[in-house]
Design an enzyme around this catalytic site. Structure first.
Site, PDB file in Angstrom:
ATOM      1  N   GLY A 121       0.851  -1.365   0.040  1.00 31.13           N
ATOM      2  CA  GLY A 121      -0.104   0.153   0.012  1.00 31.13           C
ATOM      3  C   GLY A 121       0.884   1.356  -0.079  1.00 31.13           C
ATOM      4  CG  ASP A 155      -9.076   9.934   7.359  1.00 26.26           C
ATOM      5  OD1 ASP A 155     -10.465  10.106   6.638  1.00 26.26           O
ATOM      6  OD2 ASP A 155      -8.316   9.764   6.705  1.00 26.26           O
TER       7      ASP A 155
END
Length: 986
Positions: A707, A826
């Site tokens: 990632g 978030d």
């Protein structure tokens, strides 16, 4: 007909003077009949028809989920439409009122055809788009309220609306400069433009031209500087609200000139200085809120004589000195909040004696002397918060009659003595906090009457006696903390009745007897701490049923027997069984979770041969039986001799190679790569009991990249020596180090099975690495779109439901079990990771915030599609922004859609798309992910309802995460599919 009669009367006034009375009447009768006949044969295209068309166009551009405009039909008169008012003579539309009807869409420009419109009220909806410019043609408009919607763009010039008296466009997302044309609306009596996104600037002095103003509501308009003196010349002002701006300067002395003021809202600015004695001239003042400024000094004595005061809030300032004694004589005071100041001395003895006090918060000051006894004299007090002062003496028995109390917090004082029985049994109390005092005596059996209690905090006192059986009556109790007292006797088995209990702390007492097996019935338990008591017997195997358990501490007791193997299924983040009388082998998974220290002080414990060969443990290797005891002892002696010799040899080698080592260091000093390869000079900070090699961690291979994002890259790393798999996050240089620090500060301290583990942090210069728990199934966003086995979805409904519950528990832990609370800011599907068993774990705490008091964010944070609507007009951060974001995640799980897609329309998101499909059951089914099987439909609708609650526009209407967890658990699927059986969750 009304219009026809009106026109006939006009003709009557024309004809009567021209003819004799008898002839005039005949002519008028004929004229009326002729006119009536012509109206019947040839219906005119008059204003009424135009207005009907205008209203129907207005309706057609709006979504109306509550069917508030259901009877708006072309065949009906507009005067019969719900929410419409008309002139009784002309029949023309004069008013539209559709407030709080969940309307969405845009306002049609057709409203400009309503030329007699005087009032347009559409507050508290979800209407979007720009301000409808054609409204300026409604020259008769006097009342315009479009507040609390989603309108955007620059405000057009409305100065032509000369008759406008009340204008409220608050709580939208208007931008650009604050409109200067406002000062031309000379008839204005009420002005509201609060909570918009105007550019930073000063308050226009021209507002002083609006001499008729009685109300100014300009909170959070991004104003800076001082309040212009012209504002203090508006003699008719009754409400002045400039709260939540960036205003500076001394608290304005001239405010005392506004003698008609009844409400002052100047909280959350940067005012300094002191309140002058002239302030006491505002004798009509009902509400004062100047909280969260930097105002200092003493409160003028005259403030206590403002007899009309209902609300008084000055919390989070720098006030000092005593509270004026006049407050004790007030007869209308309902709310009094002064926490986080430096007030001192004795609190006014008569405070609350004559007033209908509803809430009082005097926490975090320096009050001393006896605790005030009349705060609940009028039996209406709901909140009594007086924590962190220096009150002494006994807590007055009079509060036993305060049956209205919902929150009672008198912790962190110097109070002592016994607590009256009636105080233990307050029937409406949600929270009782007596912690950190010197109270004695026991918990009264009357505690069983506090049936709505969710938190009972008694730690750090001198309470004694047995824990009453009546604790089992507190069906809603979520947190019980009674540590560091002198309680004795057995832990009552009735605690197993507490199905909502998430935290139980009974450490540091004198409790005896067995650990009750009934504790396993507290299925929502997250923290269990029974350390430092005198508990005996064995560890109940049934504790393995506590699937939510995150932290388990049974240390420093007299517990004996074997450690149950099935405890390994709990995936604990924190475990401590040290200083007991346990024996036998330590289950391998528990040893990995807690390390050696978690089991030290148990001479009878050992570790299995296989584990012993792979780790350096202080515990002995488990032997087949006592027959080998002598052999083991001899082997230990031999090992000690060999080890001593090895140490001497190694020391000699180290001494011989020291000079060579220093020379190599000198030549490699300027070679970062060489230094990196050697793994020297690394600062390693470990947060879990795992061993890491810096050189191994920092030599990452690009083919193991899993990632990459704005803060850095993430790699999969298979540790050597069969030490498992971890994820390594390399954080970018520069400002992202702040993100690294935030993530370390939070993840390094918290422990929960649904929060990703941070094992360690390695730093050196600009190189920064986080060693994290590896999540084999990636993130939720990927998994929702992943197909396996020839097109079958990776996530069936059973797995999606389990993921929803797990993620909710993780966020609830942050909000409710961390002190102070942590707001993630978030929450999104890419930050919900899935382990090998598809258990959800919250990740990425780079922009998380500690919630301490009223938290104000200095920057906008979050991801498009997940951002709570209130952040468009406020940077105030509360837990409810996480609730909204999690609601969007629930919508993703239910619909299978992304938060933002082109098909939703420009600027629209998943929340909007779902809201447009909730008019009926058929539409609800259309929302659900069609790729899932039919039997899950009813269960999906239950979760959809939770998602809709979480994404409610108003933060106050959203549930807490603790409530979300409860609702999701109540929505547990009834049908167990094959996928559910293999998921390991049921």
């Amino acid at each position: 007909m009304a219009l026809l009669l009106k026109r006939f009367r006009a003709c009557e006034m024309t004809f009567l003077p021209l003819f004799p009375p008898s002839i005039a009447k005949i002519h008028l009768s004929l004229l009326f009949l002729t006119t009536l006949f012509s109206f019947a044969l040839f219906p005119p295209s008059d204003a009424l028809t135009v207005e009907t068309q205008a209203l129907l166009q207005f309706k057609n551009q709006l979504k109306d989920p509550l069917n508030s405009m259901q009877n708006w039909k072309a065949s009906e008169s507009p005067c019969s439409f719900s929410g419409i008012s008309c002139d009784p003579v002309s029949g023309e539309v004069t008013g539209i009122s559709l407030k709080n009807q969940s309307l969405s869409g845009e306002i049609s420009p057709s409203l400009s055809d309503l030329r007699s419109l005087q009032s347009l009220v559409l507050l508290s909806n979800s209407i979007s788009g720009n301000f409808p410019l054609p409204l300026v043609n409604c020259s008769n408009l006097r009342f315009l309220d479009l507040s609390d919607n989603n309108l955007t763009g620059h405000l057009p010039d409305l100065s032509v609306l000369r008759n406008l008296q009340e204008l409220d466009l608050s709580k939208n997302a208007f931008s650009g400069e604050f409109p200067s044309w406002i000062s031309k609306l000379s008839a204005l009596t009420s002005l509201g433009l609060a909570w918009n996104d105007f550019e930073e600037g000063e308050i226009p002095e021209s507002l002083g031209n609006l001499k008729n103003l009685t109300l100014i509501y300009l909170a959070s308009c991004n104003f800076r500087g001082e309040i212009p003196n012209a504002i203090f010349e508006l003699k008719l002002l009754e409400t002045l609200d400039f709260s939540c701006n960036k205003l500076t300067g001394n608290f304005p002395r001239a405010i005392s000139n506004l003698s008609k003021l009844s409400k002052i809202e100047l909280f959350q600015n940067n005012f300094t200085g002191e309140i002058t004695p002239e302030f006491a001239n505002l004798t009509l003042l009902h509400e004062l809120d100047i909280s969260k400024n930097q105002i200092s000094g003493k409160l003028p004595a005259g403030i206590g004589n403002l007899t009309q005061l209902v609300v008084f809030q000055v919390y989070e300032n720098y006030f000092s000195g005593e509270i004026p004694k006049g407050f004790g004589n007030l007869q209308h005071l309902e709310s009094f909040s002064i926490y986080r100041n430096s007030f001192s001395g004795e609190f006014p003895a008569n405070f609350g004696r004559f007033s209908p006090l509803d809430s009082i918060d005097i926490s975090e000051n320096k009050f001393s002397g006896e605790f005030p006894r009349f705060l609940c004299q009028n039996k209406k007090l709901r909140e009594l918060l007086a924590l962190d002062n220096s009150f002494s003496g006994e807590f007055p028995d009079a509060y036993a009659e305060c049956k209205s109390l919902e929150r009672l917090r008198i912790n962190q004082n110097r109070l002592f003595g016994r607590i009256s029985d009636g105080i233990w049994g307050l029937p409406n109390a949600d929270m009782i906090d007596f912690s950190d005092n010197g109270f004695v005596g026991g918990i009264s059996p009357d505690i069983g009457n506090s049936v709505v209690l969710t938190q009972l905090l008694l730690q750090n006192n001198k309470f004694s006696g047995e824990l009453p059986l009546e604790l089992g009556n507190l069906a809603l109790l979520q947190k019980l903390s009674a540590s560091n007292n002198s309680f004795y006797g057995k832990i009552p088995s009735q605690i197993g009745n507490l199905k909502q209990l998430s935290s139980l702390h009974l450490e540091e007492n004198s409790l005896t007897g067995l650990i009750p097996s009934e504790l396993s019935e507290c299925m929502r338990l997250v923290e269990l701490d029974l350390a430092e008591n005198s508990l005996t017997g064995s560890i109940p195997k049934t504790l393995s049923l506590l699937s939510s358990l995150n932290s388990l501490n049974l240390s420093r007791n007299m517990i004996s027997g074997l450690i149950p193997e099935n405890l390994q299924t709990l995936k604990l983040s924190s475990i401590d069984f040290s200083e007991n009388r346990l024996s036998g082998s330590v289950p391998s998974e528990l040893l990995m979770m807690g390390g050696d220290r978690a089991f030290s002080g148990n001479p009878g414990l050992c570790i299995n041969q296989k584990i012993g060969n792979q780790r350096n443990s202080a515990m002995g290797i488990c032997s087949p039986g006592n027959a080998h005891k002598g052999t083991v002892e001899k082997e230990l002696v031999l090992i000690c001799i060999i080890s001593s010799a090895a140490i001497i040899i190694l020391a000699g080698l180290a001494l011989l190679s020291y000079r060579s080592f220093k020379i190599n260091d000198y030549y490699e000093e300027d070679d970062p790569e060489a230094s990196l390869r050697k793994g020297v000079n690394w600062k390693l900070e470990s947060f879990h009991h795992r061993e890491f090699d810096a050189e191994e961690i920092c030599n990452l291979e690009e083919e193991k990249l899993i990632g990459s994002g704005s803060t850095g890259k993430v790699y999969r790393l298979d540790l050597k020596k069969s030490r498992g798999i971890v994820a390594v996050k390399q954080v970018w240089k520069g400002n992202e180090v702040k993100v690294l620090t935030a993530e370390i500060d939070i993840l390094g301290k918290i422990r929960h099975r649904n929060i990703v583990k941070l094992y360690a942090c390695l730093t050196r210069g600009d190189l920064n690495f986080l060693v994290l728990e590896y999540m084999a199934n990636g993130n939720l966003s990927e998994a929702l779109r992943r197909e396996i086995d020839g097109g079958r979805l990776d996530l069936d409904w059973a797995r999606r439901y389990a993921i929803a519950v797990g993620a909710a528990k993780g966020i609830a832990y942050l909000h409710h079990d961390c002190s102070p609370a942590i707001i993630h800011r978030d929450i999104k599907s890419t930050n919900i990771l899935l382990d090998e068993d598809y258990e959800a774990k919250i990740a990425d705490f780079g922009i998380a915030k500690i919630a301490s008091g009223g938290l104000e964010s200095s920057c906008f944070a979050g991801t498009h599609g997940y951002i709570a609507p209130e952040l468009a007009y406020s940077l105030k951060v509360t837990e409810k922004i996480d609730v909204y974001s999690f609601g969007v995640v629930l919508l993703e799980l239910v619909t299978g859609r992304s938060p933002v897609e082109p098909g939703y329309g420009e600027g629209k998101d998943l929340v909007y798309w779902v809201s447009t499909h909730l008019d009926g059951r058929k539409d609800v089914v259309e929302v659900l992910d069609r790729r899932l099987s039919g039997p899950a439909r009813e269960d999906m609708i239950k979760v959809l309802k939770v998602a809709v609650l979480c994404t409610t526009k108003l933060p106050s209407l959203r549930p807490s995460m603790r409530e979300v967890v409860k609702m999701l658990l109540d929505a547990e699927p009834y049908i167990i599919t094959a996928g559910e059986k293999t998921s390991g969750k049921y």
